[in-house]
Enzyme design. Structure first.
Site, PDB file in Angstrom:
ATOM      1  CG  HIS A 110      -0.189   0.015   2.535  1.00  0.00           C
ATOM      2  ND1 HIS A 110       0.433  -0.964   3.077  1.00  0.00           N
ATOM      3  CD2 HIS A 110       0.238   1.093   3.342  1.00  0.00           C
ATOM      4  CE1 HIS A 110       0.841  -0.417   4.317  1.00  0.00           C
ATOM      5  NE2 HIS A 110       0.891   0.889   4.430  1.00  0.00           N
ATOM      6  CG  ASP A 112       1.726   5.415   4.639  1.00  0.00           C
ATOM      7  OD1 ASP A 112       1.053   4.125   4.972  1.00  0.00           O
ATOM      8  OD2 ASP A 112       2.593   5.931   5.025  1.00  0.00           O
ATOM      9  CG  HIS A 266       4.719   1.326   2.912  1.00  0.00           C
ATOM     10  ND1 HIS A 266       4.346   2.476   2.307  1.00  0.00           N
ATOM     11  CD2 HIS A 266       4.282   1.083   4.034  1.00  0.00           C
ATOM     12  CE1 HIS A 266       3.594   2.965   3.088  1.00  0.00           C
ATOM     13  NE2 HIS A 266       3.573   2.149   4.228  1.00  0.00           N
ATOM     14  NE  ARG A 281       1.673   6.096   9.479  1.00  0.00           N
ATOM     15  CZ  ARG A 281       0.657   5.690   8.633  1.00  0.00           C
ATOM     16  NH1 ARG A 281       1.099   4.540   7.752  1.00  0.00           N
ATOM     17  NH2 ARG A 281      -0.543   6.043   8.446  1.00  0.00           N
TER      18      ARG A 281
END
Ligand code: SIN
Length: 290
Positions: A110, A112, A266, A281
């Site tokens: 995916h 983000d 990723h 994150r």
């Protein structure tokens, strides 16, 4: 070869060492807590555009310093996902997996938050607790995938648009694990209607073409039957599996990865069942992603 001999020319402030030929670089001899110099910040942006994912080892950052790192690249206060947030800094998402704890479904290719109208342009991920073995993250270059396609297929894909939705991903299963899961799921559905993005995007900095679909959030290609759409998407997604287009990071504690969320997808490997993994994150973005 010494690390300096292996460094990419054209950088005055950074020692940039390619990680694979198609994607990724390690940045050596830098303290991300001290990046006030504008020349250095400009080179970090240049390196991210050139290499798509950057790795930094042995970093010690406070939450505030991690947010400052994100600000080099964009605005940290843009689209966020449904992860728990840091108690003091809501722009930090806390990605924590404990033995027998919640799982987030990030073990799927995916980019983000493509289920939002303006997905993040990039992400700063900082490791705090890492399994002794396992929990690696892989990135694949979506520009390398585009470049590898036959010209007639590139031209066909450039005419198409795809529908992205969080419902297509692991988020609904995650909500189902939570005490207030039903209410959170209802709210998420109200806040995040499906969105449409072109299947091929152009990177605003590099001008490179990007295959902008991913198996986590892309539900279907508009104008095709479900069967046609599934088959075409499966073909594209299979290209992310090619090791030639990938970089795989074996995390250590105090590692920072910064990636270009437009040009890459990723995958967080879920192979560490009985171990603890904790990362912070910070996604960053702009008013318009493309
Ligand atoms: C993510 O998908 O942003 C998280 C990646 C990871 O946990 O390694």
């Amino acid at each position: 070869m010494s690390k300096l001999e292996n460094a990419v020319p054209g950088y005055k402030h950074l020692v940039v060492e390619p990680y694979t030929p198609n994607i990724g670089a390690t940045i050596r001899d830098i303290d991300l807590a001290k990046i006030g110099d504008e020349g250095l910040r400009a080179e970090l942006r240049k390196a991210l555009a050139e290499f798509q994912v950057l790795f930094f080892r042995k970093q010690t950052l406070t939450p505030e310093q991690q947010i400052e790192v994100a600000k080099v690249f964009g605005d940290p206060d843009k689209a966020k996902a449904f992860f728990p947030r840091h108690e003091k800094h809501s722009v930090i998402e806390v990605l924590e997996a404990r033995p027998a704890g919640h799982r987030y479904g990030t073990d799927q290719w995916h980019a983000d938050i493509t289920f939002s109208a303006n997905p993040p342009t990039g992400t700063v991920l900082y490791s705090h607790v890492i399994p002794q073995a396992g929990g690696d993250t892989l990135w694949a270059s979506a520009t390398a995938v585009y470049d590898s396609l036959p010209r007639h297929l590139q031209l066909y894909l450039e005419e198409l648009e795809a529908v992205h939705s969080f419902e297509h991903s692991g988020w609904p299963q995650y909500f189902a694990q939570l005490e207030e899961g039903d209410a959170i799921y209802r709210q998420a559905r109200a806040d995040h209607l499906p969105v449409v993005h072109p299947v091929i995007q152009t990177h605003p900095i590099t001008g490179k073409k990007i295959v902008y679909v991913n198996p986590n959030f892309t539900d279907r290609i508009k104008g095709l039957s479900r069967q046609q759409s599934d088959a075409l998407l499966a073909f594209i997604f299979a290209q992310f599996q090619r090791p030639e287009f990938q970089a795989r990071l074996r995390w250590e504690e105090n590692t920072v990865a910064i990636w270009d969320n437009r040009a890459t997808v990723h995958y967080a490997t879920a192979d560490y069942d009985n171990q603890h993994r904790l990362l912070h994150r910070v996604t960053f973005g702009e008013d318009r992603t493309f």
